[in-house]
Design an enzyme around this catalytic site. Sequence first.
Site, PDB file in Angstrom:
ATOM      1  CG  HIS A  30      -1.732  -1.134   1.226  1.00 22.14           C
ATOM      2  ND1 HIS A  30      -2.883  -1.377   1.333  1.00 22.14           N
ATOM      3  CD2 HIS A  30      -1.423  -1.975   1.979  1.00 22.14           C
ATOM      4  CE1 HIS A  30      -3.585  -2.316   1.526  1.00 22.14           C
ATOM      5  NE2 HIS A  30      -2.944  -2.912   2.389  1.00 22.14           N
ATOM      6  CB  THR A  32       0.406   5.960   3.817  1.00 25.05           C
ATOM      7  OG1 THR A  32       1.645   6.893   3.651  1.00 25.05           O
ATOM      8  CG2 THR A  32       0.744   4.793   4.733  1.00 25.05           C
ATOM      9  CD  GLU A  95      -1.329   1.586   4.497  1.00 27.64           C
ATOM     10  OE1 GLU A  95      -1.128   2.461   3.592  1.00 27.64           O
ATOM     11  OE2 GLU A  95      -2.543   1.031   4.325  1.00 27.64           O
ATOM     12  CG  HIS A 136      -5.053  -1.638  -1.384  1.00 28.08           C
ATOM     13  ND1 HIS A 136      -5.553  -0.663  -0.707  1.00 28.08           N
ATOM     14  CD2 HIS A 136      -5.871  -2.497  -1.328  1.00 28.08           C
ATOM     15  CE1 HIS A 136      -6.934  -0.690   0.043  1.00 28.08           C
ATOM     16  NE2 HIS A 136      -7.092  -2.072  -0.531  1.00 28.08           N
ATOM     17  CG  ASP A 146      -3.054   1.910  -1.484  1.00 27.14           C
ATOM     18  OD1 ASP A 146      -4.173   1.977  -2.494  1.00 27.14           O
ATOM     19  OD2 ASP A 146      -2.333   1.194  -1.097  1.00 27.14           O
TER      20      ASP A 146
HETATM   21 ZN   LIG Z   1      -4.435   0.613   0.266  1.00 29.41          ZN
END
Ligand SMILES: [Zn+2]
Length: 221
Positions: A30, A32, A95, A136, A146
């Site tokens: 991911h 952020t 993340e 993601h 992302d």
């Molecule tokens: Zn994400």
Amino acid sequence: MANVDYKGAIWRPSPNHEARTAPISFVILHGTWMADDEAALNRLSDASAKVSCHYMICADGRIIQLVREEQTAWHAGISAWGSIERLNPHSIGIEISNPGPASGVAYSDTQYAVLEALLTDILARNHLTPAQVLGHSDIAPDRKDDPGAHFDWARLEALNLAAPWRPYPTIDDPLAALRHHGYRGADKDILAAFQLRHLPTHVSGTLCPLTRARILGHERA
Ligand SMILES: [Zn+2]
């Protein structure tokens, strides 16, 4: 540190987790999309936000662990890949701090270096293959973009920490190929997800000639 699964991580626990109910089969990356590390860490630890991840890679390369790998973190949301829906119980979420594509801020060499070390460790400990590392945007193509077109997947692929796209020789319909690979969702959404990852200069959600050729492996014909 006693509470972390990766020796280089700093433990900063989030209440946003639950018991893991499935084997770990994926690592989800991911971005952020938050202004800074503290804002992201605060949100990922806010009980009312109900979001979290296992690891966050800060702008300066620190790795924060918020949830133990044996627990389910809440990073994927409504999602699907192949026959699996809702990937949280099936995955480890990482993340990477970045204010988002519109900011013009690149992921740094330091962030890639620590991500590569972390991924190497996670894949080995959990017996996962590069094909099990997804973004993601791959698993929620209708609502997430992302880690973004500015994330350098090729760098991970070169280190065997993510899988490059490989065409399916027996499938001549590009959308059928994407669905066979694992993508789930509307045509325009899964085309955009493919482009974000494998053709980041052409993110349109349309089947342009270059996208068709990349999916089918006809580029060098
Ligand atoms: Zn994400």
